[in-house]
Design a protein around this motif. Structure first.
Motif, PDB file in Angstrom:
ATOM      1  N   ARG A  41      58.003  81.218  26.802  1.00 12.16           N
ATOM      2  CA  ARG A  41      57.824  81.453  25.371  1.00 12.16           C
ATOM      3  C   ARG A  41      57.984  82.915  24.969  1.00 12.16           C
ATOM      4  NH1 ARG A  41      52.100  79.009  25.519  1.00 12.16           N
ATOM      5  NH2 ARG A  41      52.469  79.725  27.614  1.00 12.16           N
ATOM      6  N   ARG A  46      56.390  89.288  22.319  1.00 15.82           N
ATOM      7  CA  ARG A  46      55.927  89.042  20.963  1.00 15.82           C
ATOM      8  C   ARG A  46      54.677  89.863  20.631  1.00 15.82           C
ATOM      9  NH1 ARG A  46      56.430  86.031  16.618  1.00 15.82           N
ATOM     10  NH2 ARG A  46      54.531  85.252  15.653  1.00 15.82           N
ATOM     11  N   LEU A  58      47.048  85.438  19.533  1.00 12.35           N
ATOM     12  CA  LEU A  58      48.105  84.974  20.444  1.00 12.35           C
ATOM     13  C   LEU A  58      47.616  84.953  21.898  1.00 12.35           C
ATOM     14  CD1 LEU A  58      50.936  84.031  21.044  1.00 12.35           C
ATOM     15  CD2 LEU A  58      51.714  86.386  21.026  1.00 12.35           C
ATOM     16  N   ARG A  61      46.050  81.944  23.041  1.00 10.50           N
ATOM     17  CA  ARG A  61      46.873  80.734  23.088  1.00 10.50           C
ATOM     18  C   ARG A  61      48.030  80.851  24.082  1.00 10.50           C
ATOM     19  NH1 ARG A  61      42.960  79.270  21.490  1.00 10.50           N
ATOM     20  NH2 ARG A  61      42.410  78.127  19.609  1.00 10.50           N
ATOM     21  N   ILE A  62      47.947  81.849  24.971  1.00  6.97           N
ATOM     22  CA  ILE A  62      48.958  81.903  26.030  1.00  6.97           C
ATOM     23  C   ILE A  62      48.702  80.746  26.978  1.00  6.97           C
ATOM     24  CG2 ILE A  62      49.684  83.222  28.047  1.00  6.97           C
ATOM     25  CD1 ILE A  62      49.334  85.726  26.289  1.00  6.97           C
ATOM     26  N   CYS A  63      47.421  80.565  27.325  1.00  4.80           N
ATOM     27  CA  CYS A  63      47.049  79.420  28.133  1.00  4.80           C
ATOM     28  C   CYS A  63      45.759  78.843  27.567  1.00  4.80           C
ATOM     29  CB  CYS A  63      46.851  79.832  29.585  1.00  4.80           C
ATOM     30  SG  CYS A  63      46.184  78.496  30.567  1.00  4.80           S
ATOM     31  N   GLY A  64      45.768  77.572  27.242  1.00  3.98           N
ATOM     32  CA  GLY A  64      44.591  76.965  26.629  1.00  3.98           C
ATOM     33  C   GLY A  64      43.441  76.850  27.599  1.00  3.98           C
ATOM     34  N   ALA A 354      51.104  76.867  31.810  1.00  4.92           N
ATOM     35  CA  ALA A 354      51.046  77.747  30.647  1.00  4.92           C
ATOM     36  C   ALA A 354      50.881  79.205  31.068  1.00  4.92           C
ATOM     37  CB  ALA A 354      49.918  77.334  29.717  1.00  4.92           C
TER      38      ALA A 354
ATOM     39  N   SER B  15      53.287  74.155  24.889  1.00  2.00           N
ATOM     40  CA  SER B  15      51.951  74.356  24.351  1.00  2.00           C
ATOM     41  C   SER B  15      51.110  75.147  25.350  1.00  2.00           C
ATOM     42  CB  SER B  15      51.321  73.005  24.062  1.00  2.00           C
ATOM     43  OG  SER B  15      50.089  72.861  24.719  1.00  2.00           O
ATOM     44  N   CYS B  16      50.018  75.755  24.859  1.00  2.00           N
ATOM     45  CA  CYS B  16      49.150  76.512  25.763  1.00  2.00           C
ATOM     46  C   CYS B  16      48.385  75.547  26.652  1.00  2.00           C
ATOM     47  CB  CYS B  16      48.189  77.375  24.963  1.00  2.00           C
ATOM     48  SG  CYS B  16      46.972  76.448  24.026  1.00  2.00           S
ATOM     49  N   PRO B  84      51.285  80.236  16.941  1.00  4.66           N
ATOM     50  CA  PRO B  84      51.517  81.679  16.878  1.00  4.66           C
ATOM     51  C   PRO B  84      52.638  82.176  17.778  1.00  4.66           C
ATOM     52  CG  PRO B  84      49.767  81.230  18.410  1.00  4.66           C
ATOM     53  CD  PRO B  84      50.271  79.901  17.945  1.00  4.66           C
ATOM     54  N   PHE B  85      53.478  81.285  18.271  1.00  2.00           N
ATOM     55  CA  PHE B  85      54.492  81.742  19.232  1.00  2.00           C
ATOM     56  C   PHE B  85      55.778  82.191  18.545  1.00  2.00           C
ATOM     57  CE2 PHE B  85      52.070  78.365  21.524  1.00  2.00           C
ATOM     58  CZ  PHE B  85      51.362  79.233  22.333  1.00  2.00           C
ATOM     59  N   GLY B  86      55.806  82.198  17.227  1.00  2.00           N
ATOM     60  CA  GLY B  86      57.030  82.542  16.527  1.00  2.00           C
ATOM     61  C   GLY B  86      57.611  81.284  15.924  1.00  2.00           C
ATOM     62  N   CYS B 105      44.398  74.030  15.743  1.00  2.00           N
ATOM     63  CA  CYS B 105      44.750  74.863  16.900  1.00  2.00           C
ATOM     64  C   CYS B 105      43.552  75.001  17.816  1.00  2.00           C
ATOM     65  CB  CYS B 105      45.255  76.230  16.457  1.00  2.00           C
ATOM     66  SG  CYS B 105      46.002  77.193  17.770  1.00  2.00           S
TER      67      CYS B 105
END
Lengths: 358, 133
Positions: A41, A46, A58, A61-64, A354, B15-16, B84-86, B105
């Motif tokens: 991603r 970013r 962000l 949310r890189i890895c849940g 992720a 997805s995360c 939020p990844f663009g 989210c």
């Protein structure tokens, strides 16, 4: 008879997409192809373009599953850049959140191993424990998958005394239940038959591959950032890494379960010691010039953030996450394995797609 | 008549993993919803994640193979518009018909269960209509 069996890229048992192509001869795996990279991603690139509040969102949310670990690593890196100190209360609440996240991730992974060997009832029991930990995480951070909660220098949300008392009331029961569960599980004959000397990764191989986290500790490598370079409030808490020598599915399952138990204990001690002070902080303004780096022990191993700033904005962000699966590692683990054991072996290494494909 | 079980197949397209965890939590708590073993058996196809280039190709190929039988439900904010990844998500993917979506989210397990039931119900109604002359 020999044939090929493709698993994935989308598979119900995996959180993220990955593809294994197994070559099977008389019910044993003779060769493995591994494909990943479906989910790249570009989060690190970013991060450079985002204002701080969006960047804090962000990183969660890189890895849940390792959400809080990522935001903690990012915040600690920025704290070094801003030269901000963190109060004891904030540091202890950070430990509590990080350990609940670890317990939840570990228990889910351990439950998946039990499902893979047909112990569905016990697997479901572990899932329930995992959800309980996530609910408690929500009480501290405000979400089962935490929203931005950590900020450079402290926290964005305090733990109310009501919530703290709630947690302190339910934690002893959960750790006692978990202890009883582990005690009754580990020497079950069915479990031993399906996991001992299955999917073994000897210590030398584990060191060569550079695996980290619970997987390395299950192969006898005593390495844990929480003990080696204590951060947050770990130096205040008596903490010993959990190490097993076997390197097989049984050892990995044990490390996951015992670390989860230890995590629940750590949360309890951390919450008991909370001093009365204000952990809330305002987001800092101007970015100082410089470079910094920090590391935390995430659920799947060390997570390191490195940032560089030119005084106006970040010019470089690097995210190093634990080494995950690749073809060589998959081959080492799966070669000569019984076809029936493949899912258990893959579940026990708990690949975090992720984190790998950020 | 026994209540029918809704079979769900989940596609994580970058997805995360947060929505995926909540979907897992939702399904393990509800007896009338279960995992489908293959996309062909699914009553509802759930998409999470912003449809990264790598995952998009694999997903589109799979959907074509399974004959676009199951209605698609997009779960989570990033599956809808990529935040939020663009940019990304189903909003910027041509050629993929998404029947419903659920923002959040991640959204809570209860919301996910309701959205899955709704998606499966609508699908069934349409099929019944087609079958009655």
């Amino acid at each position: 008879m020999s044939y090929s069996l493709a698993l994935g890229p989308f598979h119900p048992a995996w959180l993220g997409p990955q593809r294994f192509i197994l070559r099977i001869a008389s019910d044993r795996v003779v060769d493995v192809e591994y494909q990943s990279g479906f989910n790249e991603r570009g989060c690190a690139e970013r991060l450079l373009r985002l204002p701080l509040p969006d960047a804090l969102h962000l990183v969660t949310r890189i890895c849940g599953e390792c959400s809080f670990a990522h935001s903690l690593a990012f915040c600690q890196t920025l704290e070094r850049l801003y030269r901000r100190d963190v109060g004891t209360r904030a540091a202890l609440i950070r430990v509590a959140a990080a350990e609940l996240e670890r317990a939840s991730a570990h228990l889910r992974a351990a439950g998946a191993v039990l499902h893979a060997i047909g112990m569905d009832q016990r697997g479901a029991h572990l899932e329930t424990f995992s959800h309980q930990c996530r609910d408690m995480l929500a009480q501290i951070t405000g979400g089962r998958i935490p929203p931005p909660f950590c900020a450079p220098g402290g926290l964005l949300r305090d733990l109310s005394s009501g919530d703290r008392n709630d947690l302190l009331a339910s934690l002893p029961g959960i750790s006692a239940d978990l202890y009883r569960f582990i005690d009754r599980l580990i020497d079950q004959r069915l479990l031993l038959a399906r996991t001992v000397e299955v999917g073994a990764l000897p210590r030398a191989a584990a060191e060569q591959f550079g695996v980290r986290g619970p997987m390395a500790r299950a192969s006898g490598i005593r390495r844990d950032v929480r003990a080696d370079q204590p951060y947050a409030a770990y130096a205040m808490l008596a903490f010993q890494p959990i190490v097993q020598e076997g390197g097989d599915v049984h050892a990995r399952l044990l490390v996951l379960l015992l670390e989860a138990y230890e995590s629940v204990k750590l949360v309890e001690t951390a919450l008991q010691r909370l001093p009365e002070e204000d952990p809330l902080v305002e987001l800092p303004g101007e970015l100082p010039h410089g470079e910094s780096s920090a590391m935390v022990e995430g659920p799947r191993g060390a997570i390191r953030y490195t940032v560089e700033s030119d005084g106006l904005r970040l010019t470089r962000v690097e995210i190093d996450t634990p080494r995950q699966c690749d073809r060589l590692l998959a081959r080492t683990l799966l070669s000569r394995a019984q076809l029936d054991d493949v899912m258990a072996i893959l579940a026990s290494i708990a690949i975090c797609v992720a984190c790998a494909e950020r | 008549m026994a209540k029918r079980i809704i079979r769900v197949y989940r596609f994580n397209t970058g997805s995360c993993g947060g929505c995926d965890l909540e979907i897992m939590a939702a399904i393990s708590d509800n007896a009338d919803i279960a995992w489908a073993a293959t996309p062909q058996e699914a009553d509802v196809a759930v998409i999470t994640g912003p449809l990264t280039p790598g995952a998009k190709a694999a997903l589109v190929a799979l959907m074509r193979d399974s004959g676009d039988r199951a209605p698609i439900l997009a779960v989570g904010r990033c599956a809808i518009d990529g935040h939020p990844f663009g940019r990304g998500g189903v909003a910027s993917t041509a050629g993929l018909v998404v029947h419903s979506s659920l923002d959040g989210c991640p959204p809570a397990p209860l919301q996910i269960i309701e959205a899955i039931r709704r998606a499966a119900g609508v699908h069934e109604e349409q099929r019944d209509k087609r079958m009655t002359p």
